[in-house]
Design an enzyme around this catalytic site. Structure first.
Site, PDB file in Angstrom:
ATOM      1  N   TYR A 126       4.362  20.313  -5.637  1.00 44.68           N
ATOM      2  CA  TYR A 126       4.682  19.183  -6.515  1.00 44.68           C
ATOM      3  C   TYR A 126       4.084  19.475  -7.900  1.00 44.68           C
ATOM      4  CZ  TYR A 126       3.823  14.713  -8.746  1.00 44.68           C
ATOM      5  OH  TYR A 126       3.734  13.707  -9.669  1.00 44.68           O
ATOM      6  N   LYS A 216       5.257   7.939  -0.648  1.00 45.61           N
ATOM      7  CA  LYS A 216       6.622   8.342  -0.318  1.00 45.61           C
ATOM      8  C   LYS A 216       7.046   7.750   1.035  1.00 45.61           C
ATOM      9  CE  LYS A 216       6.346  10.627  -4.182  1.00 45.61           C
ATOM     10  NZ  LYS A 216       4.950  10.867  -4.443  1.00 45.61           N
TER      11      LYS A 216
HETATM   12  N1  PLP Z   1       2.514  15.833  -2.926  1.00 42.45           N
HETATM   13  C1  PLP Z   1       3.846  15.771  -3.030  1.00 42.45           C
HETATM   14  C2  PLP Z   1       4.694  16.673  -2.209  1.00 42.45           C
HETATM   15  C3  PLP Z   1       4.444  14.873  -3.927  1.00 42.45           C
HETATM   16  O1  PLP Z   1       5.777  14.833  -4.030  1.00 42.45           O
HETATM   17  C4  PLP Z   1       3.605  14.036  -4.715  1.00 42.45           C
HETATM   18  C5  PLP Z   1       4.191  13.079  -5.669  1.00 42.45           C
HETATM   19  O2  PLP Z   1       5.360  13.126  -5.950  1.00 42.45           O
HETATM   20  C6  PLP Z   1       2.232  14.145  -4.578  1.00 42.45           C
HETATM   21  C7  PLP Z   1       1.703  15.033  -3.673  1.00 42.45           C
HETATM   22  C8  PLP Z   1       1.308  13.278  -5.406  1.00 42.45           C
HETATM   23  O3  PLP Z   1       1.301  12.004  -4.857  1.00 42.45           O
HETATM   24  P1  PLP Z   1       1.039  10.639  -5.729  1.00 42.45           P
HETATM   25  O4  PLP Z   1       2.173  10.503  -6.669  1.00 42.45           O
HETATM   26  O5  PLP Z   1       0.983   9.607  -4.649  1.00 42.45           O
HETATM   27  O6  PLP Z   1      -0.260  10.830  -6.410  1.00 42.45           O
END
Ligand code: PLP
Length: 410
Positions: A126, A216
């Site tokens: 990400y 998510k």
């Molecule tokens: N890991 C993945 C695969 C993600 O898609 C995201 C956010 O889109 C994150 C971590 C980070 O999460 P957050 O937006 O809840 O901080």
């Protein structure tokens, strides 16, 4: 309120855990729905006893026995979500945070606190996870590699190997058994946000740490932000100490919504996956699409490359929402090169397969034919017309001024 003893007597199927885990004490409390505890502090009439418990928290590696003390230490509602998520991932423990990024930060800080600042990571991750590592914001140093190169990159100060599978946004998958083997004694962290424990349980493959952006699928309704780490109790204790010291706690309301979200997780993921698989096969047969990526393990994410202008697809959808994030009950689409992975340097982004033509679709629970109608119309609008020939700016949809794209709008 007394903290619940969440002992799971016998292993139960995932769908059963999803609706019962973290709720074992409800009948005893005379409740059916889990209570929401918003207290920031709790009365204590025995200061000496409380002092002992706080000492024990610090000395024992982060487990607070007995009733809660202060909301940055623990919260009974969040604890229910943690118990349930640990059960779904087959973990001893889980520790929740304010967001997925706060969860990743805490993991990196735990390792760095032992002098293990080097991380080996596989791209793509990400965008913001990539950025956190690449920018060295926490003093970590990262070596990027592909799964086959992991073993060669491990150093004496390597504290962690990080993979996302399926990865955001290319849906690239790794062989978890092979990766785990390559890690040797270095803990493997798997970001399981896309797969969820419904489709993949990385701890069963020897991973030590599973991370979720709970924002998510775990929440599932686009209305709660959170992160969670599932792991053994020893690592969980260190995470709780870091969480207490740095303050990245999950709000109890979010814990409540996440527990509620977990109860429908298996149903949501399976239903959306069936629709996503069908959409992926329709897209694969479509001449307007040059490449479709759909995970071998299934799931509700589909990524595809369009022949035409991807931004016109984004501008053309009506039922589907053009938005970042994913895993909601409704379908979302976004252009990773412009948004979720914008923060990653262009050359690194491209090398990881995140090109300009790529779109990422998070499939929700709508009827497939309604989704297809919407996508089909948006894809028609994206056909490979050059912006100058179309007379329309592909980003704004506004008529182009003479001289073509780039002329400022009035
Ligand atoms: N890991 C993945 C695969 C993600 O898609 C995201 C956010 O889109 C994150 C971590 C980070 O999460 P957050 O937006 O809840 O901080």
């Amino acid at each position: 309120m007394e903290k619940a003893a969440f002992a799971a007597p016998v292993p139960r199927a995932l769908a059963t855990e999803a609706v019962h885990a973290g709720r074992e004490d409800l009948a005893q409390l005379g409740l059916h729905a889990p209570p929401l505890d918003l207290s920031t502090t709790y009365p204590s009439y025995d200061a000496a006893a409380e002092a002992e418990r706080i000492d024990a928290f610090a000395a024992s590696g982060g487990r607070l026995e007995g009733p809660p003390v202060y909301a940055r230490l623990d919260n009974p509602t969040t604890a229910r979500f943690e118990t349930a998520l640990a059960r779904l991932e087959g973990a001893e423990s889980a520790v929740a945070f304010a967001s997925g990024m706060a969860a990743l930060t805490a993991v990196l800080l735990v390792r760095a606190s032992r002098g293990l600042r080097h991380v080996v990571a596989v791209r793509p991750l990400y965008g913001c996870s990539d950025h956190l590592l690449a920018a060295g914001l926490l003093g970590t140093e990262v070596t990027w590699t592909d799964p086959a190169g992991i073993a060669a990159e491990i150093r004496p100060d390597t504290g962690l190997v990080i993979v996302e599978t399926p990865a955001n946004p290319t849906l690239a998958e790794v062989d978890l058994d092979a990766v785990r083997h390559a890690c040797g004694s270095v803990p493997l962290l798997v970001d399981n946000t896309f797969a969820t424990p419904v489709l993949q349980r990385p701890l069963e493959h020897g991973a030590r740490i599973v991370l979720h952006s709970a924002t998510k699928y775990l929440g599932g309704h686009g209305d709660v932000m959170g992160g969670v780490v599932a792991c053994d109790e020893e690592f969980a204790g260190r995470l709780r100490q870091v969480r207490f010291a740095t303050g990245g706690v999950l709000h109890p309301m979010a814990g409540y919504l996440l527990l509620r979200g977990l109860s429908t997780l298996p149903v949501r993921v399976r239903a959306a996956s069936a629709t996503a698989a069908e959409l992926a096969s329709r897209l694969a047969a479509d001449p307007r699409i040059t490449r479709v990526r759909y995970p071998r393990i299934g799931g509700a994410m589909v990524s595809f490359e369009v022949r035409g202008d991807p931004l016109r697809v984004i501008a053309g959808v009506r039922l589907i929402t053009p938005a970042v994030s994913l895993g909601s009950v409704d379908t979302l689409i976004q252009h990773p090169a412009s948004i979720s992975h914008r923060i990653v340097a262009e050359t690194d982004r491209r090398a990881a397969g995140v090109g300009e033509q790529l779109l990422r679709l998070s499939v929700g629970l709508e009827d497939i034919e309604d989704l297809w109608l919407d996508l089909d119309a948006a894809l028609d609008a994206s056909r490979a017309v050059s912006p100058a020939a179309s007379g329309v700016d592909s980003r704004s949809g506004a008529p182009l001024a003479p001289g073509g794209r780039g002329a400022p709008a009035p």
